[in-house]
Design an enzyme around this catalytic site. Structure first.
Site: not given
Ligand code: AMP
Length: 114
Positions: A30, A95, A100
């Site tokens: 992440d 988000s 995932h």
């Molecule tokens: P959620 O808020 O449950 O949808 O989790 C999305 C996760 O994706 C968050 O913890 C973000 O920090 C992570 N995230 C977003 N963009 C990226 C990226 N480019 N590479 C790795 N993690 C990401």
């Protein structure tokens, strides 16, 4: 989906620290870790949310947990404990709208989560 960040990571169009890849899923670090171990296990198929999981996706969703357990063992956090989380929709903190599984570990994880 063309505007999905996790599809772009899957396709190598944007970089990520990948820790696992197979025919059904990928896993990577992440970008904003919420714990010392914070990995995301992501199906290759673009499924927006848990609400969109179809009967034919049952195997891949189960597979995400098999991979999370493998990664937890590899990171040495399996015995101490870890948390796997799927947020569904904005009110739960989702988000990125590509399914995932978060794997969080390496610190005390309180319950209930905030
Ligand atoms: P959620 O808020 O449950 O949808 O989790 C999305 C996760 O994706 C968050 O913890 C973000 O920090 C992570 N995230 C977003 N963009 C990226 C990226 N480019 N590479 C790795 N993690 C990401």
């Amino acid at each position: 989906m063309s505007d999905c960040v996790f599809c772009k990571i899957r396709d190598g169009e944007i970089p990520a620290r990948k820790v696992h890849e197979d025919d059904a899923c990928i896993a990577f670090e992440d970008i904003r870790p919420a714990a010392p171990v914070h990995l995301l296990v992501v199906p290759r198929k673009h499924i927006p949310t848990t609400l969109d999981v179809a009967p034919e996706d049952e195997q891949v969703v189960g597979h995400l947990h098999v991979v999370a357990a493998k990664l937890a063992r590899e990171r040495g956090v399996a015995e101490a404990g870890f948390r796997t989380v799927m947020n569904c929709n904005a009110g739960a903190g989702q988000s990125v709208f590509h399914l995932h599984l978060h794997l969080l570990a390496g610190r005390g994880l309180r319950w209930p989560p905030g």
